[in-house]
Design a protein around this motif. Sequence first.
Motif, PDB file in Angstrom:
ATOM      1  N   GLY A 131      16.233   2.532  92.333  1.00  0.00           N
ATOM      2  CA  GLY A 131      15.578   2.824  93.610  1.00  0.00           C
ATOM      3  C   GLY A 131      14.073   2.972  93.503  1.00  0.00           C
ATOM      4  N   ARG A 132      13.490   2.435  92.438  1.00  0.00           N
ATOM      5  CA  ARG A 132      12.039   2.523  92.248  1.00  0.00           C
ATOM      6  C   ARG A 132      11.338   1.444  93.078  1.00  0.00           C
ATOM      7  N   ARG A 133      10.129   1.722  93.517  1.00  0.00           N
ATOM      8  CA  ARG A 133       9.364   0.768  94.321  1.00  0.00           C
ATOM      9  C   ARG A 133       8.256   0.063  93.539  1.00  0.00           C
ATOM     10  N   HIS A 134       7.958   0.573  92.347  1.00  0.00           N
ATOM     11  CA  HIS A 134       6.902  -0.016  91.529  1.00  0.00           C
ATOM     12  C   HIS A 134       7.332  -0.044  90.060  1.00  0.00           C
ATOM     13  N   VAL A 135       6.781  -1.012  89.331  1.00  0.00           N
ATOM     14  CA  VAL A 135       6.844  -1.023  87.874  1.00  0.00           C
ATOM     15  C   VAL A 135       5.397  -0.992  87.387  1.00  0.00           C
ATOM     16  N   ALA A 136       5.124  -0.124  86.437  1.00  0.00           N
ATOM     17  CA  ALA A 136       3.773   0.002  85.886  1.00  0.00           C
ATOM     18  C   ALA A 136       3.843  -0.014  84.363  1.00  0.00           C
ATOM     19  N   PHE A 137       2.739  -0.403  83.757  1.00  0.00           N
ATOM     20  CA  PHE A 137       2.600  -0.319  82.303  1.00  0.00           C
ATOM     21  C   PHE A 137       1.123  -0.167  81.992  1.00  0.00           C
ATOM     22  N   CYS A 138       0.805   0.056  80.727  1.00  0.00           N
ATOM     23  CA  CYS A 138      -0.585   0.182  80.295  1.00  0.00           C
ATOM     24  C   CYS A 138      -0.884  -0.825  79.197  1.00  0.00           C
ATOM     25  N   SER A 139      -2.134  -1.264  79.147  1.00  0.00           N
ATOM     26  CA  SER A 139      -2.595  -2.108  78.043  1.00  0.00           C
ATOM     27  C   SER A 139      -3.792  -1.419  77.389  1.00  0.00           C
ATOM     28  N   VAL A 140      -3.817  -1.484  76.065  1.00  0.00           N
ATOM     29  CA  VAL A 140      -4.908  -0.832  75.336  1.00  0.00           C
ATOM     30  C   VAL A 140      -6.202  -1.621  75.533  1.00  0.00           C
ATOM     31  N   THR A 161      -0.645 -11.238  85.389  1.00  0.00           N
ATOM     32  CA  THR A 161      -1.081 -11.575  86.737  1.00  0.00           C
ATOM     33  C   THR A 161      -0.125 -12.587  87.367  1.00  0.00           C
ATOM     34  N   GLY A 162       0.309 -13.568  86.581  1.00  0.00           N
ATOM     35  CA  GLY A 162       1.262 -14.560  87.068  1.00  0.00           C
ATOM     36  C   GLY A 162       2.592 -13.956  87.471  1.00  0.00           C
ATOM     37  N   ARG A 163       2.914 -12.825  86.909  1.00  0.00           N
ATOM     38  CA  ARG A 163       4.152 -12.117  87.251  1.00  0.00           C
ATOM     39  C   ARG A 163       3.956 -11.137  88.414  1.00  0.00           C
ATOM     40  N   GLY A 164       2.765 -11.087  88.976  1.00  0.00           N
ATOM     41  CA  GLY A 164       2.527 -10.238  90.142  1.00  0.00           C
ATOM     42  C   GLY A 164       1.964  -8.868  89.830  1.00  0.00           C
ATOM     43  N   TYR A 165       1.608  -8.619  88.575  1.00  0.00           N
ATOM     44  CA  TYR A 165       1.010  -7.337  88.197  1.00  0.00           C
ATOM     45  C   TYR A 165      -0.499  -7.398  88.379  1.00  0.00           C
ATOM     46  N   ARG A 166      -1.079  -6.249  88.749  1.00  0.00           N
ATOM     47  CA  ARG A 166      -2.517  -6.149  88.935  1.00  0.00           C
ATOM     48  C   ARG A 166      -3.014  -4.879  88.256  1.00  0.00           C
ATOM     49  N   PRO A 167      -4.215  -4.953  87.642  1.00  0.00           N
ATOM     50  CA  PRO A 167      -4.763  -3.709  87.098  1.00  0.00           C
ATOM     51  C   PRO A 167      -5.140  -2.766  88.234  1.00  0.00           C
ATOM     52  N   LEU A 190      -6.316   3.313  77.917  1.00  0.00           N
ATOM     53  CA  LEU A 190      -5.264   2.377  78.310  1.00  0.00           C
ATOM     54  C   LEU A 190      -5.385   2.095  79.803  1.00  0.00           C
ATOM     55  N   GLN A 191      -5.429   0.825  80.159  1.00  0.00           N
ATOM     56  CA  GLN A 191      -5.566   0.387  81.544  1.00  0.00           C
ATOM     57  C   GLN A 191      -4.191   0.273  82.202  1.00  0.00           C
ATOM     58  N   PHE A 192      -4.024   0.905  83.364  1.00  0.00           N
ATOM     59  CA  PHE A 192      -2.772   0.769  84.115  1.00  0.00           C
ATOM     60  C   PHE A 192      -2.719  -0.562  84.853  1.00  0.00           C
ATOM     61  N   TRP A 193      -1.538  -1.188  84.804  1.00  0.00           N
ATOM     62  CA  TRP A 193      -1.186  -2.357  85.605  1.00  0.00           C
ATOM     63  C   TRP A 193       0.046  -1.949  86.440  1.00  0.00           C
ATOM     64  N   ILE A 194       0.169  -2.542  87.644  1.00  0.00           N
ATOM     65  CA  ILE A 194       1.286  -2.153  88.508  1.00  0.00           C
ATOM     66  C   ILE A 194       1.721  -3.336  89.373  1.00  0.00           C
ATOM     67  N   ARG A 195       2.996  -3.312  89.760  1.00  0.00           N
ATOM     68  CA  ARG A 195       3.531  -4.304  90.688  1.00  0.00           C
ATOM     69  C   ARG A 195       4.498  -3.603  91.628  1.00  0.00           C
TER      70      ARG A 195
END
Length: 197
Positions: A131-140, A161-167, A190-195
């Motif tokens: 039931g989550r609305r977002h997926v996020a991860f970090c890049s070093v 970016t091609g998968r729809g993630y944005r910093p 670490l930079q957050f990315w989210i979709r």
Amino acid sequence: MSEPVTVRALTGPELEAALDDVARLRITVFRDWPYLYDGSLEYERQYLQTYRDSPGALLVAAFAGGRLVGASTSTPMEDHAEAFAEPLRQIGLPVESILYGAESVLLPAYRGQGLGHRFLDLREDHARALGRRHVAFCSVLRPDDHPMRPAQYRTNDAFWTGRGYRPLPGVMAEFGWKDVGDAAETKKPLQFWIRAI
């Protein structure tokens, strides 16, 4: 030619049984740029405790010849380290709406076969099931002039970016580990990315 790879989504006892193999894989893959991680099995077992403790944890595991060659982990954001949840709270994102993708690691011989897409597909399916609305991860983030940066290094930014993630501009976490060649642990940005899913 590398062996055929099978990919499985593991939870619960199956996930827990694979964690030492995940630890060894993380130590191997993250030793390279840009992580430069000088890891130990003892540290890894402590770090991976999150996946034992979180009922919403997922391990997407890639096997070749019965051996773990790739892994992608995730947990509900509120179950991961507070250092990662707090920057999202500060910008008003409810952490209970986010699945956090902690890492995706794959041995070099198995890259370029679409496994990164499979990892994200199963991670996103899991987020929806929870039931989550977002997926996020970090890049070093490392300086462009870092002495250990390989001359031919390319980031994964175009893939993400091609998968729809944005910093998320300006949304950063900090996490510490010991770099190869260093005597002590240091914190890294670490930079957050989210979709939205």
